[in-house]
Scaffold this motif. Sequence first.
Motif, mmCIF file in Angstrom:
data_model
loop_
_atom_site.group_PDB
_atom_site.id
_atom_site.type_symbol
_atom_site.label_atom_id
_atom_site.label_comp_id
_atom_site.label_asym_id
_atom_site.label_seq_id
_atom_site.Cartn_x
_atom_site.Cartn_y
_atom_site.Cartn_z
ATOM 1 N N GLY A 181 -3.963 0.837 40.497
ATOM 2 C CA GLY A 181 -3.663 -0.331 39.673
ATOM 3 C C GLY A 181 -2.214 -0.741 39.847
ATOM 4 O O GLY A 181 -1.653 -0.655 40.932
ATOM 5 N N GLY A 182 -1.591 -1.160 38.756
ATOM 6 C CA GLY A 182 -0.187 -1.550 38.805
ATOM 7 C C GLY A 182 0.055 -2.898 38.158
ATOM 8 O O GLY A 182 -0.784 -3.800 38.242
ATOM 9 N N THR A 183 1.205 -3.025 37.510
ATOM 10 C CA THR A 183 1.601 -4.303 36.918
ATOM 11 C C THR A 183 3.009 -4.640 37.383
ATOM 12 O O THR A 183 3.763 -3.772 37.822
ATOM 13 C CB THR A 183 1.585 -4.252 35.375
ATOM 14 O OG1 THR A 183 2.728 -3.518 34.919
ATOM 15 C CG2 THR A 183 0.320 -3.592 34.855
ATOM 16 N N ILE A 184 3.367 -5.893 37.258
ATOM 17 C CA ILE A 184 4.681 -6.336 37.696
ATOM 18 C C ILE A 184 5.766 -5.795 36.772
ATOM 19 O O ILE A 184 6.955 -5.775 37.135
ATOM 20 C CB ILE A 184 4.729 -7.888 37.776
ATOM 21 C CG1 ILE A 184 5.851 -8.343 38.706
ATOM 22 C CG2 ILE A 184 4.833 -8.510 36.405
ATOM 23 C CD1 ILE A 184 5.649 -7.982 40.152
ATOM 24 N N GLU A 185 5.390 -5.318 35.574
ATOM 25 C CA GLU A 185 6.355 -4.746 34.636
ATOM 26 C C GLU A 185 6.664 -3.279 34.931
ATOM 27 O O GLU A 185 7.582 -2.700 34.349
ATOM 28 C CB GLU A 185 5.836 -4.865 33.196
ATOM 29 C CG GLU A 185 5.838 -6.286 32.640
ATOM 30 C CD GLU A 185 4.645 -7.099 33.131
ATOM 31 O OE1 GLU A 185 3.603 -6.481 33.446
ATOM 32 O OE2 GLU A 185 4.760 -8.337 33.207
ATOM 33 N N VAL A 219 2.011 -8.055 42.368
ATOM 34 C CA VAL A 219 2.257 -6.617 42.556
ATOM 35 C C VAL A 219 2.198 -6.259 44.040
ATOM 36 O O VAL A 219 3.051 -5.524 44.554
ATOM 37 C CB VAL A 219 1.237 -5.791 41.754
ATOM 38 C CG1 VAL A 219 1.353 -4.306 42.091
ATOM 39 C CG2 VAL A 219 1.425 -6.010 40.256
ATOM 40 N N ILE A 220 1.205 -6.791 44.718
ATOM 41 C CA ILE A 220 1.054 -6.511 46.151
ATOM 42 C C ILE A 220 2.300 -6.943 46.914
ATOM 43 O O ILE A 220 2.806 -6.212 47.771
ATOM 44 C CB ILE A 220 -0.205 -7.202 46.704
ATOM 45 C CG1 ILE A 220 -1.463 -6.558 46.102
ATOM 46 C CG2 ILE A 220 -0.247 -7.142 48.232
ATOM 47 C CD1 ILE A 220 -2.740 -7.328 46.367
ATOM 48 N N ARG A 221 2.824 -8.124 46.595
ATOM 49 C CA ARG A 221 4.026 -8.610 47.285
ATOM 50 C C ARG A 221 5.204 -7.673 47.092
ATOM 51 O O ARG A 221 6.000 -7.446 48.021
ATOM 52 C CB ARG A 221 4.379 -10.020 46.803
ATOM 53 C CG ARG A 221 3.504 -11.113 47.393
ATOM 54 C CD ARG A 221 4.105 -12.491 47.148
ATOM 55 N NE ARG A 221 4.204 -12.808 45.736
ATOM 56 C CZ ARG A 221 3.244 -13.417 45.029
ATOM 57 N NH1 ARG A 221 2.118 -13.777 45.624
ATOM 58 N NH2 ARG A 221 3.411 -13.683 43.743
ATOM 59 N N GLU A 222 5.358 -7.110 45.897
ATOM 60 C CA GLU A 222 6.466 -6.192 45.636
ATOM 61 C C GLU A 222 6.346 -4.933 46.486
ATOM 62 O O GLU A 222 7.338 -4.444 47.029
ATOM 63 C CB GLU A 222 6.515 -5.828 44.146
ATOM 64 C CG GLU A 222 7.037 -6.933 43.246
ATOM 65 C CD GLU A 222 8.461 -7.333 43.594
ATOM 66 O OE1 GLU A 222 9.364 -6.472 43.485
ATOM 67 O OE2 GLU A 222 8.674 -8.494 43.973
ATOM 68 N N PHE A 223 5.143 -4.393 46.590
ATOM 69 C CA PHE A 223 4.960 -3.193 47.403
ATOM 70 C C PHE A 223 5.125 -3.488 48.891
ATOM 71 O O PHE A 223 5.650 -2.656 49.634
ATOM 72 C CB PHE A 223 3.599 -2.555 47.108
ATOM 73 C CG PHE A 223 3.617 -1.640 45.913
ATOM 74 C CD1 PHE A 223 3.890 -0.294 46.061
ATOM 75 C CD2 PHE A 223 3.377 -2.145 44.642
ATOM 76 C CE1 PHE A 223 3.924 0.547 44.955
ATOM 77 C CE2 PHE A 223 3.405 -1.313 43.527
ATOM 78 C CZ PHE A 223 3.684 0.043 43.687
ATOM 79 N N VAL A 274 -4.054 -1.662 51.206
ATOM 80 C CA VAL A 274 -4.315 -2.175 49.861
ATOM 81 C C VAL A 274 -5.826 -2.215 49.685
ATOM 82 O O VAL A 274 -6.529 -2.861 50.463
ATOM 83 C CB VAL A 274 -3.730 -3.581 49.645
ATOM 84 C CG1 VAL A 274 -4.076 -4.086 48.246
ATOM 85 C CG2 VAL A 274 -2.220 -3.581 49.852
ATOM 86 N N MET A 275 -6.321 -1.502 48.685
ATOM 87 C CA MET A 275 -7.735 -1.616 48.333
ATOM 88 C C MET A 275 -7.874 -2.772 47.356
ATOM 89 O O MET A 275 -7.139 -2.843 46.365
ATOM 90 C CB MET A 275 -8.263 -0.331 47.701
ATOM 91 C CG MET A 275 -9.701 -0.450 47.223
ATOM 92 S SD MET A 275 -10.325 1.064 46.465
ATOM 93 C CE MET A 275 -10.829 1.935 47.936
ATOM 94 N N MET A 276 -8.794 -3.684 47.652
ATOM 95 C CA MET A 276 -8.981 -4.827 46.765
ATOM 96 C C MET A 276 -10.423 -5.311 46.808
ATOM 97 O O MET A 276 -11.134 -5.094 47.790
ATOM 98 C CB MET A 276 -8.052 -5.980 47.155
ATOM 99 C CG MET A 276 -8.314 -6.551 48.533
ATOM 100 S SD MET A 276 -7.256 -7.966 48.897
ATOM 101 C CE MET A 276 -5.672 -7.175 48.905
ATOM 102 N N GLN A 277 -10.817 -5.957 45.739
ATOM 103 C CA GLN A 277 -12.146 -6.556 45.707
ATOM 104 C C GLN A 277 -12.171 -7.751 46.645
ATOM 105 O O GLN A 277 -11.322 -8.635 46.570
ATOM 106 C CB GLN A 277 -12.493 -6.986 44.280
ATOM 107 C CG GLN A 277 -13.891 -7.584 44.150
ATOM 108 C CD GLN A 277 -14.310 -7.752 42.709
ATOM 109 O OE1 GLN A 277 -14.495 -6.772 41.990
ATOM 110 N NE2 GLN A 277 -14.456 -8.984 42.264
#
Length: 302
Positions: free
Chosen positions: A120-124, A155-159, A168-171
């Motif tokens: 998961g992960g959030t921008i915060e 979030v993906i952009r930050e990583f 990146v695992m994503m739907q």
Amino acid sequence: MKKRQLGSSNLLVSEVSLGCMSLGTDVKSAQRIIDEAVDLGINYFDTADLYDFGLNEEIVGQALKPKRQDIILATKVGNRWNDVEDGWRWDPSKAYIKDAVKESLHRLKTDYIDLYQLHGGTIEDNIDETIEAFEELKKEGLIREYGISSIRPNVIREFVKKSSIVSVMMQYSLLDRRPEESVLPLLNEYNISVVARGPVAKGLLTNRAQEKLATNEAGYLTYTKKDLEQLIPALQGVDSDLNHAALNYCLYHPVVASVVAGASSPAQLRENVQAVEKLPLSELHYEKLQSLTKANKYEAHR
């Protein structure tokens, strides 16, 4: 089973991978499915410490222990069960990740994890601290590579910008084309692979689509049930084998390394593998499928 390179790593993963969350808690049944997966050429197995309070990791670890050197084992971290195990909270802290990995290694009965993913992960979040934890685990040899499991573009952009993630695992599916707008091009540019989960959209993009649709009242994302009643026959008009269309649609994009498909039986697993081992989609076939579905976009976390 064909294999693809996972990002810039030296991990080669099967085009179809087994999502282990659907295995359940019957050890003998899970063992049969895992053995069948290996026999079919699947080498990539995805679990998480969250699934069945860690029991899923135990079952997967025991089943794969004799084959450990031949498989790519992936698990996830970040969701922390409370003391009475009736809920969990998000904890991407360095301290928790470095503690949780030891528990996962013990349950998986292995000395290292091939791919450790933030679940998961959030921008915060304190993303720098999270990245530091994964980088230290790599240096310590407890993990080979790391990635994230996220559908949040911000979030993906930050990583992508700050870390050395390889995946990146994503739907992603014909019914959820949101990653195509910006995420897939970004990851392709940085040689970071996508592991596509939900490729058959809860069974709506399988050869049991009508059965699934009969019990579906809520639709799927921006598709109403009425939309799906019209769309599914149209898709079948392009490809009578919906499993083939759904799985190969995801694999058509070069950034996708593997499609994660769950299986509750060896027969279901064989159906998925057989679909991928047929001819890949032609450009015309791909474009026809696209023309019937929505180029939907992320509305949140942009």
